[in-house]
Enzyme design. Sequence first.
Site, short mmCIF file in Angstrom:
data_model
loop_
_atom_site.label_atom_id
_atom_site.label_comp_id
_atom_site.label_asym_id
_atom_site.label_seq_id
_atom_site.Cartn_x
_atom_site.Cartn_y
_atom_site.Cartn_z
CE LYS A 297 -3.97 -2.31 2.04
NZ LYS A 297 -4.62 -2.83 3.25
CD GLN B 2 -3.85 -4.57 6.25
OE1 GLN B 2 -3.91 -3.53 5.60
NE2 GLN B 2 -4.26 -5.71 5.75
CG ASP C 151 -10.22 -0.33 4.53
OD1 ASP C 151 -9.92 -0.80 3.42
OD2 ASP C 151 -9.54 -0.51 5.56
N1 GUN Z 1 -7.23 -7.00 5.70
C1 GUN Z 1 -7.51 -7.74 4.60
N2 GUN Z 1 -8.13 -7.00 3.67
C2 GUN Z 1 -8.23 -5.75 4.18
C3 GUN Z 1 -8.77 -4.54 3.67
O1 GUN Z 1 -9.29 -4.44 2.56
N3 GUN Z 1 -8.67 -3.47 4.51
C4 GUN Z 1 -8.12 -3.54 5.74
N4 GUN Z 1 -8.09 -2.45 6.49
N5 GUN Z 1 -7.62 -4.67 6.24
C5 GUN Z 1 -7.68 -5.76 5.46
#
Ligand code: GUN
Length: 281
Positions: free
Chosen positions: A53, A97, A120
């Site tokens: 990211k 996350q 998100d």
């Molecule tokens: N963990 C796995 N996929 C995601 C996601 O799309 N966003 C976040 N914040 N954590 C994750």
Amino acid sequence: MAIRIDGKAISAQIREEIKAECAAFVAETGILPGLAVIIVGENPASQVYVRNKKKACEEVGFHSVVYELPEGTEQGELNALVDRLNTDPTIHGILVQLPLPKHLDETEVLLRIDPNKDVDAFHPYNVGNIMIGDYRFLPCTPAGVMALLERTGVEIAGKNCVVIGRSNIVGKPMAMLLLHANGTVTVCHSRTKNLAEITRQADILVVAIGRADFVTADMVKPGAVVIDVGMNRRADGKLTGDVDFASVEPIASAITPVPGGVGPMTITMLLKNTLTAAKKA
Ligand code: GUN
């Protein structure tokens, strides 16, 4: 034989568009879109995602900060960091996350993120907006699937769309986006009876259940478009999807591979949401 939907290529194309849009926005406003990512503990898969990211942000010209908090971080400390980022004018998107270590309350922290910075789209405010078709932030993985379908020229209106999986992150919002695109949507899950009978009706089949090679050719209508959201690690360390690619590819009209299908699109949609947040700020 199916067309392989190249998520890497489509993702690269969209990231170029975001990069150009970011440059124009910065030139006009002097504001650099900023994303803050919070990771707690040492989950190796999460560490890889977070690294990717940050790298993706840098490639399109965003400001990005990663907060790596120790496993033993207390709820109060995590909440305080979110509060601080909520009011930080250089940060337009906040991502915590998941999963968090067991002693932390995910819902509590997700509720704390300013909905205007919720890239998100996990906050109930944004989930509600998705229900009514008001898309400021689209949840990243389902949005990535929609972008793949759109850029492959797959028509959704009037089609039978079957989603396997009902998670808050993928299955439920996926069904909603397909519905808003005028698909006739069925959601299947672990308690669904006669699953194969239902999936064989699908013109568009989206699979997000987290079980390696679960969907086999006998579950797929010839000519269907098959989207595999799964990411499973085989015993030999290889990445594999929820669809048995070898048996399904010969009968589908289009299919996403794993890796290289939906995966790269998720971060791309996160970039898009971050740019949207910066423009709205
Ligand atoms: N963990 C796995 N996929 C995601 C996601 O799309 N966003 C976040 N914040 N954590 C994750």
